[in-house]
Write a protein that holds these residues in place. Structure first.
Motif, PDB file in Angstrom:
ATOM      1  N   SER A 277      15.027  11.984   2.290  1.00 46.10           N
ATOM      2  CA  SER A 277      15.737  10.782   1.873  1.00 46.10           C
ATOM      3  C   SER A 277      14.885   9.588   2.270  1.00 46.10           C
ATOM      4  N   TYR A 278      14.380   8.866   1.268  1.00 47.95           N
ATOM      5  CA  TYR A 278      13.457   7.773   1.531  1.00 47.95           C
ATOM      6  C   TYR A 278      14.163   6.429   1.397  1.00 47.95           C
ATOM      7  N   LEU A 279      13.658   5.447   2.129  1.00 51.63           N
ATOM      8  CA  LEU A 279      14.234   4.107   2.104  1.00 51.63           C
ATOM      9  C   LEU A 279      13.898   3.411   0.788  1.00 51.63           C
ATOM     10  N   VAL A 280      14.904   2.731   0.212  1.00 54.01           N
ATOM     11  CA  VAL A 280      14.721   1.941  -0.997  1.00 54.01           C
ATOM     12  C   VAL A 280      15.053   0.492  -0.660  1.00 54.01           C
ATOM     13  N   VAL A 281      14.103  -0.413  -0.933  1.00 60.11           N
ATOM     14  CA  VAL A 281      14.265  -1.837  -0.636  1.00 60.11           C
ATOM     15  C   VAL A 281      14.317  -2.605  -1.951  1.00 60.11           C
ATOM     16  N   ASN A 282      15.372  -3.393  -2.126  1.00 54.89           N
ATOM     17  CA  ASN A 282      15.540  -4.169  -3.361  1.00 54.89           C
ATOM     18  C   ASN A 282      15.870  -5.608  -3.000  1.00 54.89           C
ATOM     19  N   GLY A 283      15.012  -6.537  -3.398  1.00 55.26           N
ATOM     20  CA  GLY A 283      15.258  -7.945  -3.119  1.00 55.26           C
ATOM     21  C   GLY A 283      13.974  -8.692  -2.832  1.00 55.26           C
ATOM     22  N   PHE A 284      14.087 -10.014  -2.688  1.00 59.62           N
ATOM     23  CA  PHE A 284      12.911 -10.830  -2.415  1.00 59.62           C
ATOM     24  C   PHE A 284      13.336 -12.076  -1.644  1.00 59.62           C
ATOM     25  N   PHE A 285      12.360 -12.760  -1.059  1.00 56.72           N
ATOM     26  CA  PHE A 285      12.595 -13.992  -0.311  1.00 56.72           C
ATOM     27  C   PHE A 285      12.568 -15.135  -1.317  1.00 56.72           C
ATOM     28  N   ASN A 286      13.744 -15.697  -1.596  1.00 57.41           N
ATOM     29  CA  ASN A 286      13.885 -16.735  -2.609  1.00 57.41           C
ATOM     30  C   ASN A 286      13.465 -18.079  -2.023  1.00 57.41           C
ATOM     31  N   SER A 287      12.440 -18.690  -2.614  1.00 59.45           N
ATOM     32  CA  SER A 287      11.929 -19.950  -2.074  1.00 59.45           C
ATOM     33  C   SER A 287      12.551 -21.177  -2.722  1.00 59.45           C
ATOM     34  N   ASP A 288      13.523 -20.994  -3.624  1.00 62.57           N
ATOM     35  CA  ASP A 288      14.242 -22.143  -4.176  1.00 62.57           C
ATOM     36  C   ASP A 288      15.120 -22.755  -3.089  1.00 62.57           C
TER      37      ASP A 288
ATOM     38  N   THR B   1       2.917   7.911   7.734  1.00 68.88           N
ATOM     39  CA  THR B   1       2.440   7.611   6.379  1.00 68.88           C
ATOM     40  C   THR B   1       3.136   8.473   5.330  1.00 68.88           C
ATOM     41  N   GLY B   2       3.704   9.586   5.742  1.00 67.33           N
ATOM     42  CA  GLY B   2       4.420  10.447   4.811  1.00 67.33           C
ATOM     43  C   GLY B   2       5.840   9.988   4.543  1.00 67.33           C
ATOM     44  N   ASP B   3       6.318   8.995   5.291  1.00 66.34           N
ATOM     45  CA  ASP B   3       7.660   8.447   5.101  1.00 66.34           C
ATOM     46  C   ASP B   3       7.569   7.357   4.035  1.00 66.34           C
ATOM     47  N   ILE B   4       7.815   7.733   2.804  1.00 71.06           N
ATOM     48  CA  ILE B   4       7.615   6.837   1.662  1.00 71.06           C
ATOM     49  C   ILE B   4       8.726   5.791   1.600  1.00 71.06           C
ATOM     50  N   VAL B   5       8.360   4.580   1.201  1.00 70.50           N
ATOM     51  CA  VAL B   5       9.325   3.508   0.964  1.00 70.50           C
ATOM     52  C   VAL B   5       9.187   3.054  -0.479  1.00 70.50           C
ATOM     53  N   LEU B   6      10.303   2.944  -1.177  1.00 74.64           N
ATOM     54  CA  LEU B   6      10.307   2.475  -2.550  1.00 74.64           C
ATOM     55  C   LEU B   6      10.745   1.021  -2.590  1.00 74.64           C
ATOM     56  N   GLY B   7       9.923   0.183  -3.203  1.00 75.67           N
ATOM     57  CA  GLY B   7      10.251  -1.230  -3.303  1.00 75.67           C
ATOM     58  C   GLY B   7       9.021  -2.088  -3.156  1.00 75.67           C
ATOM     59  N   PHE B   8       9.159  -3.356  -3.562  1.00 84.71           N
ATOM     60  CA  PHE B   8       8.052  -4.304  -3.450  1.00 84.71           C
ATOM     61  C   PHE B   8       8.622  -5.636  -2.988  1.00 84.71           C
ATOM     62  N   PHE B   9       8.135  -6.130  -1.868  1.00 85.89           N
ATOM     63  CA  PHE B   9       8.619  -7.389  -1.310  1.00 85.89           C
ATOM     64  C   PHE B   9       7.779  -8.535  -1.852  1.00 85.89           C
ATOM     65  N   ARG B  10       8.461  -9.576  -2.341  1.00 80.66           N
ATOM     66  CA  ARG B  10       7.774 -10.758  -2.838  1.00 80.66           C
ATOM     67  C   ARG B  10       8.490 -12.003  -2.335  1.00 80.66           C
ATOM     68  N   VAL B  11       7.770 -13.121  -2.356  1.00 82.59           N
ATOM     69  CA  VAL B  11       8.319 -14.416  -1.966  1.00 82.59           C
ATOM     70  C   VAL B  11       8.008 -15.397  -3.086  1.00 82.59           C
ATOM     71  N   GLY B  12       9.011 -16.119  -3.540  1.00 81.14           N
ATOM     72  CA  GLY B  12       8.741 -17.084  -4.591  1.00 81.14           C
ATOM     73  C   GLY B  12       9.990 -17.602  -5.251  1.00 81.14           C
ATOM     74  N   THR B  13       9.778 -18.433  -6.261  1.00 84.47           N
ATOM     75  CA  THR B  13      10.878 -19.040  -7.008  1.00 84.47           C
ATOM     76  C   THR B  13      11.251 -18.168  -8.198  1.00 84.47           C
ATOM     77  N   VAL B  14      12.398 -18.483  -8.763  1.00 78.57           N
ATOM     78  CA  VAL B  14      12.890 -17.823  -9.967  1.00 78.57           C
ATOM     79  C   VAL B  14      13.248 -18.909 -10.973  1.00 78.57           C
ATOM     80  N   GLU B  15      12.839 -18.724 -12.215  1.00 78.47           N
ATOM     81  CA  GLU B  15      13.218 -19.638 -13.281  1.00 78.47           C
ATOM     82  C   GLU B  15      14.168 -18.911 -14.229  1.00 78.47           C
ATOM     83  N   SER B  16      15.170 -19.622 -14.730  1.00 74.42           N
ATOM     84  CA  SER B  16      16.141 -18.985 -15.624  1.00 74.42           C
ATOM     85  C   SER B  16      16.488 -19.917 -16.773  1.00 74.42           C
ATOM     86  N   LYS B  17      16.938 -19.317 -17.864  1.00 71.26           N
ATOM     87  CA  LYS B  17      17.351 -20.072 -19.042  1.00 71.26           C
ATOM     88  C   LYS B  17      18.391 -19.253 -19.792  1.00 71.26           C
TER      89      LYS B  17
END
Length: 371
Positions: free
Chosen positions: A34-45, A284-300
């Motif tokens: 059972s591997y860790l799944v990370v979903n989300g990002f650091f919102n800079s707005d 290193t064999g303990d896999i993590v699924l997800g990608f951490f990012r920092v930034g703004t979001v634009e929407s329309k």
């Protein structure tokens, strides 16, 4: 008859080969890992809330919902040692408010589970997402194509990802004035004639402009809606969110899209391990699924009404809503949907799905953004 031995031998070979084929079930399908799944990002707005959701992978054969990772210690750390702790609200969901990342700083995510396992992301920069220039749409032979347009005049973005939320207005086949409550016909206190349905995008949508001289995305396809869809029966709205990515982030989502959305034939990419930017500090064999990012979001957001589209037929999924006349006693017995009073003691009725729009998955509450 002289060809009979050859034909018999051929059929025998087919049976033997078929009998020697066993279904292959990779160990990953039934693996207890059972591997860790990370979903989300650091919102800079400024003024926004950052949300990080933690859960666990499960076997493909497991029918239960994924297990959330609760009571973890989740922090965001800057390269200059500033530490911000997220608070768990809904189980497995961790939030941070009132913190705006510095534009020239880099940050990483740190997760410490209740079992003492530590996971760190790479340090990532703060990305500024350019605005969405426009959302366009055009009818084709099969339905409605929706596209997005954007550009970065500084030529700094180059890698893009999108998500969207669809919302649509629809109506019941019949407007009902009565309902059955405790086996009695009473006036309906709340209309169930008008509803709104919604869904979020599930596909991974990315593109890059690295092969272009200018950082311009023109008429990039976001989604296609069949002409018969109930989404286009009255009024439709789409909210598109745009994210700038680093090259590593783009490569991660591109790989994830190819593996999860393009498997179906021998010519498609074969399953492989997906590597994000979050890692176990000890194993290193303990896999993590997800990608951490920092930034703004634009929407329309845009709205599209039925009057703006060709005269397409809408498939409501109801079939024919047959209307009957039924005496009050029969109504209580059979419990159909009551449309209206025809004459004293006699009611117009039809099936409940033809009356109650909620039975097609929608809600009665009008969205706050609806126009």
């Amino acid at each position: 008859m002289k060809n009979f031995p050859i034909k018999f031998l051929g059929w025998l070979m087919v049976l033997l080969v078929g009998g020697c084929v066993d279904p292959y079930r990779p160990p990953e399908i039934t693996s207890p890992a059972s591997y860790l799944v990370v979903n989300g990002f650091f919102n800079s707005d400024p003024g926004t809330t950052t949300t990080i959701q933690l859960s666990r992978t499960q076997n493909l054969t497991d029918p239960k919902a994924p297990t959330v990772e609760t009571k973890a210690v989740v922090t965001i750390e800057s390269a200059h040692k500033d530490v911000y702790t997220l608070q768990e609200g809904t189980v497995g969901s961790y939030t941070l408010t009132g913190v705006t990342p510095s534009a020239n700083e880099t940050y990483r995510l740190h997760v410490k589970t209740t079992k003492g396992a530590d996971y760190y992301s790479d340090y990532v920069p703060v990305l500024t997402t350019p605005p969405i220039d426009s959302i366009t749409y055009h009818p084709d032979n099969d339905g409605l194509q929706i596209n997005v347009n954007t550009h970065d005049p500084k030529n700094n973005t180059r890698y893009y990802r999108w998500e969207y939320e669809s919302t649509w207005e629809y109506f019941s086949d019949q407007n009902s004035a009565f309902e059955l409550v405790n086996n009695k016909i009473v006036n309906r206190t709340q209309s169930v004639y008008q509803c709104w349905g919604s869904e979020k995008s599930s596909d991974i949508i990315t593109t890059t402009t690295t092969r272009l001289s200018q950082d311009v995305v023109s008429q990039f396809p976001i989604t296609h809606i069949p002409s018969t869809s109930i989404k286009l029966g009255s009024k439709y709205s789409i909210l598109i969110r745009q994210f700038a990515l680093t090259q590593d982030g783009y490569d991660y989502y591109d790989q994830l899209a190819k593996i999860t959305q393009s498997i179906g034939s021998i010519f498609d990419p074969q399953p492989s391990q997906i590597t994000g930017n979050i890692h176990s500090s000890a194993n290193t064999g303990d896999i993590v699924l997800g990608f951490f990012r920092v930034g703004t979001v634009e929407s329309k957001r845009i709205f599209i009404s039925k009057a703006q589209l060709p005269p397409w037929y809408t498939n409501t999924g109801l079939g024919t809503c047959t209307i009957d006349t039924t005496k009050a006693g029969d109504v209580i017995k059979d419990q159909p949907g009551v449309i209206n009073l025809y004459i004293p003691g006699l009611y117009l009725t039809t099936s409940l799905p033809c009356i109650d729009c909620r039975l097609r998955g929608g809600v009665l509450q009008r969205p706050s953004f609806w126009q």
